[in-house]
Design a protein around this motif. Structure first.
Motif, PDB file in Angstrom:
ATOM      1  N   GLY A  60     -76.420  50.558  -1.827  1.00 53.65           N
ATOM      2  CA  GLY A  60     -76.459  49.105  -1.453  1.00 53.65           C
ATOM      3  C   GLY A  60     -76.501  48.016  -2.661  1.00 53.65           C
ATOM      4  O   GLY A  60     -76.046  47.325  -2.633  1.00 53.65           O
ATOM      5  N   THR A  61     -77.313  48.590  -3.349  1.00 54.13           N
ATOM      6  CA  THR A  61     -77.541  47.666  -4.836  1.00 54.13           C
ATOM      7  C   THR A  61     -76.236  47.730  -5.525  1.00 54.13           C
ATOM      8  O   THR A  61     -75.750  46.282  -5.887  1.00 54.13           O
ATOM      9  CB  THR A  61     -78.690  48.385  -5.493  1.00 54.13           C
ATOM     10  OG1 THR A  61     -79.699  48.273  -4.802  1.00 54.13           O
ATOM     11  CG2 THR A  61     -78.727  47.407  -6.933  1.00 54.13           C
ATOM     12  N   MET A  62     -75.565  48.667  -5.505  1.00 55.27           N
ATOM     13  CA  MET A  62     -74.261  48.651  -6.375  1.00 55.27           C
ATOM     14  C   MET A  62     -73.205  47.949  -5.556  1.00 55.27           C
ATOM     15  O   MET A  62     -72.622  47.208  -6.094  1.00 55.27           O
ATOM     16  CB  MET A  62     -73.590  49.917  -6.738  1.00 55.27           C
ATOM     17  CG  MET A  62     -72.381  49.995  -7.366  1.00 55.27           C
ATOM     18  SD  MET A  62     -71.693  51.557  -7.840  1.00 55.27           S
ATOM     19  CE  MET A  62     -72.469  52.166  -9.326  1.00 55.27           C
ATOM     20  N   LEU A 169     -72.202  38.568   2.904  1.00 53.89           N
ATOM     21  CA  LEU A 169     -73.265  39.020   3.719  1.00 53.89           C
ATOM     22  C   LEU A 169     -73.843  40.363   3.238  1.00 53.89           C
ATOM     23  O   LEU A 169     -73.057  41.446   3.375  1.00 53.89           O
ATOM     24  CB  LEU A 169     -72.773  39.373   5.285  1.00 53.89           C
ATOM     25  CG  LEU A 169     -73.648  39.865   6.179  1.00 53.89           C
ATOM     26  CD1 LEU A 169     -74.952  39.111   6.401  1.00 53.89           C
ATOM     27  CD2 LEU A 169     -73.082  40.230   7.461  1.00 53.89           C
ATOM     28  N   ASP A 170     -75.096  40.496   2.885  1.00 55.87           N
ATOM     29  CA  ASP A 170     -75.777  41.762   2.571  1.00 55.87           C
ATOM     30  C   ASP A 170     -76.162  42.390   3.902  1.00 55.87           C
ATOM     31  O   ASP A 170     -77.025  42.049   4.536  1.00 55.87           O
ATOM     32  CB  ASP A 170     -77.057  41.547   1.689  1.00 55.87           C
ATOM     33  CG  ASP A 170     -77.806  42.787   1.625  1.00 55.87           C
ATOM     34  OD1 ASP A 170     -77.484  43.832   2.229  1.00 55.87           O
ATOM     35  OD2 ASP A 170     -78.473  42.704   0.594  1.00 55.87           O
ATOM     36  N   GLY A 171     -75.273  43.404   4.463  1.00 55.52           N
ATOM     37  CA  GLY A 171     -75.233  43.784   5.822  1.00 55.52           C
ATOM     38  C   GLY A 171     -75.942  45.239   5.726  1.00 55.52           C
ATOM     39  O   GLY A 171     -75.677  46.075   6.430  1.00 55.52           O
ATOM     40  N   SER A 200     -76.845  55.151   4.154  1.00 50.57           N
ATOM     41  CA  SER A 200     -77.989  55.897   3.945  1.00 50.57           C
ATOM     42  C   SER A 200     -79.463  55.457   4.659  1.00 50.57           C
ATOM     43  O   SER A 200     -80.477  55.999   4.080  1.00 50.57           O
ATOM     44  CB  SER A 200     -78.060  56.039   2.290  1.00 50.57           C
ATOM     45  OG  SER A 200     -78.426  54.629   1.990  1.00 50.57           O
ATOM     46  N   LYS A 201     -79.324  54.562   5.238  1.00 52.90           N
ATOM     47  CA  LYS A 201     -80.516  53.933   5.817  1.00 52.90           C
ATOM     48  C   LYS A 201     -80.609  54.720   7.420  1.00 52.90           C
ATOM     49  O   LYS A 201     -80.520  55.801   7.642  1.00 52.90           O
ATOM     50  CB  LYS A 201     -80.767  52.437   5.756  1.00 52.90           C
ATOM     51  CG  LYS A 201     -80.754  52.262   4.403  1.00 52.90           C
ATOM     52  CD  LYS A 201     -81.091  50.813   4.035  1.00 52.90           C
ATOM     53  CE  LYS A 201     -81.346  50.413   2.587  1.00 52.90           C
ATOM     54  NZ  LYS A 201     -81.282  49.031   2.122  1.00 52.90           N
ATOM     55  N   GLY A 202     -80.558  53.518   8.446  1.00 54.52           N
ATOM     56  CA  GLY A 202     -80.631  54.118   9.706  1.00 54.52           C
ATOM     57  C   GLY A 202     -79.765  55.186  10.273  1.00 54.52           C
ATOM     58  O   GLY A 202     -79.698  55.917  11.240  1.00 54.52           O
TER      59      GLY A 202
HETATM   60  C1  LIG Z   1     -81.581  48.739   1.333  1.00 58.82           C
HETATM   61  C2  LIG Z   1     -81.077  47.298   1.068  1.00 58.82           C
HETATM   62  C3  LIG Z   1     -80.194  47.220   0.077  1.00 58.82           C
HETATM   63  C4  LIG Z   1     -79.883  48.364  -1.275  1.00 58.82           C
HETATM   64  O1  LIG Z   1     -79.701  49.359  -0.833  1.00 58.82           O
HETATM   65  P1  LIG Z   1     -79.860  50.580  -1.875  1.00 58.82           P
HETATM   66  O2  LIG Z   1     -78.972  51.711  -1.199  1.00 58.82           O
HETATM   67  O3  LIG Z   1     -81.530  51.064  -1.803  1.00 58.82           O
HETATM   68  O4  LIG Z   1     -79.541  50.336  -3.272  1.00 58.82           O
HETATM   69  C5  LIG Z   1     -79.681  46.129  -0.343  1.00 58.82           C
HETATM   70  N1  LIG Z   1     -79.885  45.193   0.865  1.00 58.82           N
HETATM   71  C6  LIG Z   1     -80.750  45.357   1.729  1.00 58.82           C
HETATM   72  C7  LIG Z   1     -81.084  44.059   2.646  1.00 58.82           C
HETATM   73  C8  LIG Z   1     -81.686  46.410   1.737  1.00 58.82           C
HETATM   74  O5  LIG Z   1     -82.284  46.697   2.884  1.00 58.82           O
END
Ligand SMILES: *Cc1c(COP(=O)(O)O)cnc(C)c1O
Length: 349
Positions: A60-62, A169-171, A200-202
């Motif tokens: 997500g950071t990338m 949007l950071d979704g 890779s989250k939920g």
């Molecule tokens: C986890 C997260 C990211 C980054 O994701 P990574 O895969 O950990 O780099 C970006 N934005 C939000 C809101 C997040 O919760």
């Protein structure tokens, strides 16, 4: 000892179906655009959000940083929430990688005041940097995992449009927001220029995020990903899990939300705990530990002895995140353990 890990939804492990899909994935060199599984994942993501194109990245950071690099030039300014991930948790990357500065504004409940937002946009003046981008976060992590409505997003876009500024949007957890609010993903992001979401989250995939937007934007972003060393080769083995995640893991997020609600209800009855309210709960519960009882680092230590892992946000603030690898029973057990430890600390102290 059995572990109940409530630190984050990033701790989820791939399902059997994902492992199967990895084994069978057709692969090729993705830098040459020849990995059929990566191409399929990108097409699926673009289709779900009804945007032109998509780009698979490792994190997500990338995704956020490639997007900021694509939208900005050195010396630009971008508007970010004071509590946003882009501003707080990405190691200063907007400055280090894009050479831009942040204009942080209040986002206490996950939302900007629209007046403050419009005032943060720089007018043309020889002294000022250019406001190149407005960023939003949905669900908003540090504001409690709150789901922002499409109506609010559209109000932000209305302001951005008046000034000709793109909205990104950071979704990371956009599917949690969509499931919680019962809104189609493509509707939710209809008016933003681009977004990213995490697999890779939920959603349970082991690796990866996807950027979605217009074709020309994604083409530039693809080059920025390469610049960062993020061009992958036979990435189909991980993209395969992403396809399973999108097809099979979205609807079940509502179980995580129900478990978080249950957890919030249980904890709100514990002496010494104040559960932070949210307008629309998703899979997170933040709470404060009142002075006089145990603090957050001590609580984490005591719970770890019982196999329960939590996130310490600050001395008295704790975050719990529900996900596919914690059941309703686990949540009840965790709430019980927290109650015992916290109320015990008031009796002993
Ligand atoms: C986890 C997260 C990211 C980054 O994701 P990574 O895969 O950990 O780099 C970006 N934005 C939000 C809101 C997040 O919760």
């Amino acid at each position: 000892m059995k572990i109940i890990d409530l630190r984050s939804d990033t701790v989820t492990t791939p399902t059997d179906e994902m492992r199967e899909a990895m084994m069978k994935a057709k692969v090729g060199d993705d830098v040459y655009r020849e990995d059929p599984t990566v191409n399929e994942l990108e097409e699926l993501a673009a289709f779900i959000f009804k945007k032109e194109a998509a780009l698979f990245v490792v994190s997500g950071t990338m995704a956020n940083q490639v997007s900021v690099m694509t939208y900005t030039q050195r010396g630009d300014e971008i508007i970010v929430g004071r509590n946003s991930h882009i501003y707080n948790y990405e190691v200063g990357a907007i400055a280090a990688l894009s050479g831009v500065q942040a204009m942080p504004i209040n986002d206490e409940n996950g939302m900007f005041s629209l007046v403050e937002l419009e005032e943060a946009i720089r007018p043309e003046n020889i002294h000022f940097p250019r406001t190149a981008l407005i960023t939003l976060e949905n669900t908003h992590n540090r504001a409690g995992g709150v789901a922002l409505s499409k109506e609010y997003i559209d109000e932000v876009v209305d302001i951005a449009d008046r000034h000709g500024i793109p909205v990104y949007l950071d979704g990371a957890r956009i599917f949690n927001a969509c499931v919680a609010l019962g809104v189609e993903p493509s509707k939710m992001v209809e008016r933003v220029d681009a977004l990213m979401f995490c697999l890779s989250k939920g959603l349970g995939a082991p690796i990866g995020s996807v950027i979605v937007g217009r074709k020309d934007f994604i083409e530039k972003a693809r080059k920025m990903r390469k610049r960062l060393g993020g061009g992958m080769r036979q990435a189909g083995v991980i993209a395969a899990c992403g396809i399973v995640a999108l097809n099979k893991m979205v609807q079940r997020l509502k179980e995580d939300h129900e478990n978080a609600e249950l957890l919030a209800n249980e904890l709100s009855q514990v002496k010494g705990i104040v559960v932070e309210p949210v307008a629309v709960r998703t899979n997170m519960v933040y709470f404060m530990l009142l002075p006089g009882g145990i603090d957050a680092p001590q609580l984490a230590k005591k719970l770890l002895e019982r196999g329960i892992k939590i996130s310490v946000v600050s001395k008295r603030r704790v975050r719990l995140v529900t996900h596919k690898d914690v059941s309703r029973e686990d949540v009840i057990e965790a709430a019980k353990a927290i109650k015992e430890v916290v109320e015990g600390s008031w009796r002993d102290g």
